[in-house]
Motif scaffolding. Structure first.
Motif, PDB file in Angstrom:
ATOM      1  N   ALA A 397       0.822  -1.217   0.000  1.00  0.00           N
ATOM      2  CA  ALA A 397       0.000   0.000   0.000  1.00  0.00           C
ATOM      3  C   ALA A 397       0.854   1.265   0.000  1.00  0.00           C
ATOM      4  O   ALA A 397       0.499   2.273   0.612  1.00  0.00           O
ATOM      5  N   LEU A 398       1.991   1.185  -0.683  1.00  0.00           N
ATOM      6  CA  LEU A 398       2.829   2.357  -0.919  1.00  0.00           C
ATOM      7  C   LEU A 398       2.504   2.807  -2.335  1.00  0.00           C
ATOM      8  O   LEU A 398       2.953   2.215  -3.312  1.00  0.00           O
ATOM      9  N   PHE A 399       1.674   3.828  -2.436  1.00  0.00           N
ATOM     10  CA  PHE A 399       1.059   4.207  -3.706  1.00  0.00           C
ATOM     11  C   PHE A 399       1.985   5.160  -4.464  1.00  0.00           C
ATOM     12  O   PHE A 399       1.988   6.374  -4.217  1.00  0.00           O
ATOM     13  N   LEU A 400       2.772   4.619  -5.363  1.00  0.00           N
ATOM     14  CA  LEU A 400       3.736   5.398  -6.133  1.00  0.00           C
ATOM     15  C   LEU A 400       3.367   5.369  -7.609  1.00  0.00           C
ATOM     16  O   LEU A 400       3.071   4.304  -8.160  1.00  0.00           O
ATOM     17  N   VAL A 469      -7.242   4.278  -6.057  1.00  0.00           N
ATOM     18  CA  VAL A 469      -7.317   3.339  -4.937  1.00  0.00           C
ATOM     19  C   VAL A 469      -8.767   3.349  -4.470  1.00  0.00           C
ATOM     20  O   VAL A 469      -9.271   4.375  -4.006  1.00  0.00           O
ATOM     21  N   THR A 470      -9.445   2.223  -4.620  1.00  0.00           N
ATOM     22  CA  THR A 470     -10.859   2.150  -4.256  1.00  0.00           C
ATOM     23  C   THR A 470     -11.087   1.008  -3.282  1.00  0.00           C
ATOM     24  O   THR A 470     -10.297   0.057  -3.210  1.00  0.00           O
ATOM     25  N   PRO A 535      -7.616  -8.106  -0.937  1.00  0.00           N
ATOM     26  CA  PRO A 535      -7.271  -6.848  -1.616  1.00  0.00           C
ATOM     27  C   PRO A 535      -6.212  -7.082  -2.691  1.00  0.00           C
ATOM     28  O   PRO A 535      -5.259  -7.840  -2.483  1.00  0.00           O
ATOM     29  N   ARG A 536      -6.387  -6.418  -3.837  1.00  0.00           N
ATOM     30  CA  ARG A 536      -5.528  -6.675  -4.987  1.00  0.00           C
ATOM     31  C   ARG A 536      -5.035  -5.363  -5.598  1.00  0.00           C
ATOM     32  O   ARG A 536      -5.630  -4.302  -5.408  1.00  0.00           O
ATOM     33  N   PRO A 555      -0.776   1.016 -11.825  1.00  0.00           N
ATOM     34  CA  PRO A 555      -1.726   0.074 -11.224  1.00  0.00           C
ATOM     35  C   PRO A 555      -3.040   0.742 -10.835  1.00  0.00           C
ATOM     36  O   PRO A 555      -3.146   1.968 -10.732  1.00  0.00           O
ATOM     37  N   VAL A 556      -4.014  -0.108 -10.575  1.00  0.00           N
ATOM     38  CA  VAL A 556      -5.190   0.260  -9.787  1.00  0.00           C
ATOM     39  C   VAL A 556      -5.173  -0.644  -8.557  1.00  0.00           C
ATOM     40  O   VAL A 556      -4.726  -1.796  -8.623  1.00  0.00           O
ATOM     41  N   TRP A 557      -5.624  -0.099  -7.437  1.00  0.00           N
ATOM     42  CA  TRP A 557      -5.677  -0.868  -6.194  1.00  0.00           C
ATOM     43  C   TRP A 557      -7.139  -1.127  -5.848  1.00  0.00           C
ATOM     44  O   TRP A 557      -7.946  -0.178  -5.770  1.00  0.00           O
TER      45      TRP A 557
END
Length: 574
Positions: A397-400, A469-470, A535-536, A555-557
């Motif tokens: 969950a390190l959104f870069l 991120v949803t 979670p993916r 990516p999408v989270w």
């Protein structure tokens, strides 16, 4: 977008002119100038070299001279002479004596070439003055002492070929100052009396303007500096050099940024298809350099008097905070290092990837917003391992936002070189605010512009864009992969991973992938059902028939609940 570009304020042969020409030819319509901060500021650069030996410390920086011979010489000598010194350098005795006699009519030379640690002998020529003391013992029109300044590479222009421009300053016994030019080479004859010490003063940027008035003379670096004794027609030349000084008028730390902005404005009319933005590569921090993208670029404060990195982690964190405080974004650059060695073995690459992943996770990438992912090879590590490092971040969950860059220092052959990746943004315009918003949100994709010119995008459940991120408790969700311009015989790799917050104890990507033929995208999109009972994150790669990755999405989270650190505002779907 070309997001990591160095020109005449950094090391390397490039000029802004060369890069803008390449961007225009490649169809790249946004270019970020990301010169090294300390190089633009010439922080701690050597400015007075005593020349009392082939190596010395200047401002704590190692400076050295390497001997070179050119042509066929009957005799030559390079002697570091402790018994001879310029009156201006009497407190540090010593100088270098250069002598040469050619073996025939053609020119031959004995020279010494300057170099310094971390290539700080290379520097911008803007407003620069070079002075050196010289004692001509024996010179003539066919036997001279020479100072040669090689400057930045430029594309073919005004009937001249592409190449590096050279200024040669000669002491040959003539007492008048004269100039001549042939193509990319110019010669200035400087008066100097034989049998005594003289000071030569040279202003290369001014001479560039005199010889080639069509060029932007502020867009030039000193790539190399050599001192020499040059003989032709078997005429002997002999003399001493001492006390090299390189200086410019004292100005504020941000002066170079203002000059760069003025040069950009001048080039804008010549290259209207390319939107230019100032960035900056903050380079004297650990564990890596950081690119600064934003509206208010200023020169950082340097912690040490010499051009060496500050190892204190707090220094890097302070830089990121400063960037964010100005509304900018920070990029974690070349995570496997600045070098370009041969690739390590697969096992060696995996081990290095795991080690770097631990560092990145330990401090959450220092708070950076962007990770440079798109290097076909860098630091001995291939593109797949760069992507896997990114996946480790996504898993935690390190959104870069991933970007593709070239880190080009040459300004030549953008499309043909190995490291040629660029980044494309889904943005309403090329305005700075729109580009920064797209980067912050992860609404960009990147790849090889020589092999891919299509579009890559993702859409979650018909509403959430790429980079989002949803959260949802649904067992299955749909990711629409929107792709155009695919190679007919290529395929799309769908990469998935679990967001299980494995941490530094397990620095592995934990991904699986599925390959789907490019022909499946006949309608321009494919809807991918994703099992979200855990979670993916999901991203896609475009690969050609050989398996080479030529374009990558962000990516999408697809999470089941909000992570402890929250969701960045730019990635929320409202």
């Amino acid at each position: 977008m070309a997001m990591h570009i160095h020109a005449s304020w950094s090391e390397g042969a490039a000029s802004m002119h060369g890069h803008l020409d390449q961007a225009t030819r490649a169809g790249i319509d946004v270019l970020w100038w990301t010169e090294h901060d300390f190089r633009m500021a010439e922080h701690g650069y050597p400015n007075l070299v005593h020349m009392d030996g082939p190596a010395e410390q200047v401002n704590g920086v190692a400076w050295s001279w390497a001997e070179k011979r050119e042509g066929t010489l009957a005799s030559s000598r390079v002697l570091w002479d402790k018994a001879m010194a310029s009156p201006g350098d009497a407190s540090t005795p010593g100088s270098v004596r250069l002598s040469a006699t050619s073996a025939g009519r053609d020119a031959a030379a004995a020279r010494i070439a300057a170099s310094a640690a971390n290539t700080v002998s290379q520097r911008s020529l803007y407003d620069q003055t070079i002075e050196v003391d010289v004692f001509p013992a024996e010179v003539s029109p066919h036997a001279c002492l020479a100072v040669v300044v090689t400057t930045s590479w430029r594309p073919a222009t005004a009937g001249r070929p592409a190449g590096k421009y050279t200024l040669t300053y000669l002491v040959d016994g003539t007492q008048g100052k004269s100039r001549s030019r042939s193509g990319l080479n110019a010669v200035v004859h400087l008066p100097a009396r034989q049998g005594r010490w003289n000071t030569l003063r040279m202003s290369p940027a001014e001479d560039i303007a005199r010889f080639w008035p069509d060029l932007e003379n502020r867009d030039a670096a000193m790539l190399s500096l050599t001192l020499g004794a040059v003989s032709e027609k078997e005429r002997p030349v002999d003399g001493w050099f001492d006390l090299l000084r390189i200086s410019r008028p004292a100005r504020s730390a941000d002066d170079s940024l203002r000059v760069q902005a003025a040069v950009m404005a001048g080039y804008a009319a010549r290259f209207p298809a390319v939107r230019q933005y100032q960035g900056l590569e903050v380079s004297l921090i650990k564990p890596t350099h950081v690119n600064w993208y934003g509206p208010k670029i200023t020169m950082p404060t340097f912690a040490k008097p010499r051009p060496v990195a500050d190892p204190d982690p707090a220094a890097a964190l302070a830089v990121i905070q400063m960037i964010h405080s100005t509304g900018g974004l920070a990029s974690y650059n070349h995570p496997f290092g600045t070098g370009r060695p041969a690739e390590l073995t697969p096992a060696g690459q995996d081990a290095l990837r795991a080690a770097v992943a631990k560092t990145v996770l330990a401090d959450r990438a220092m708070g950076c917003d962007i990770l440079e992912v798109g290097y076909p090879s860098r630091g001995g590590v291939d593109l797949d391992r760069h992507s896997q490092l990114w996946d480790v971040c996504s898993r935690n969950a390190l959104f870069l936002t991933g970007t593709g860059v070239s880190d080009d220092h040459s300004g030549q052959n953008w499309l043909g070189q190995e490291s040629n990746f660029v980044t494309w943004a889904h943005a309403p315009s090329r305005d700075l605010d729109d580009l920064l918003a797209a980067l912050a949100a992860g609404q960009v994709y990147f790849g090889d512009p020589a092999r891919f010119s299509g579009v890559v995008d993702l859409l979650v459940d018909g509403a959430a864009p790429m980079g989002s991120v949803t959260t949802s408790t649904a067992a299955t969700r749909t990711v629409r992969a929107i792709l155009t311009g695919l190679p007919a015989d290529g395929f799309v790799r769908v990469v998935q991973g679990t967001v299980d917050l494995a941490g530094v104890a397990k620095p592995e990507p934990g991904t699986t992938f599925t390959d789907i033929p490019a022909s499946s995208w006949a309608k321009g999109f494919v809807d991918l059902p994703i099992d979200t009972r855990a979670p993916r994150f999901v991203r896609v790669e475009v690969r050609d028939r050989t398996g080479r990755a030529i374009a990558l999405s962000n990516p999408v989270w697809l999470l089941r609940d909000t992570p402890n650190g929250g969701i960045p505002a730019a990635r929320c779907v409202r």
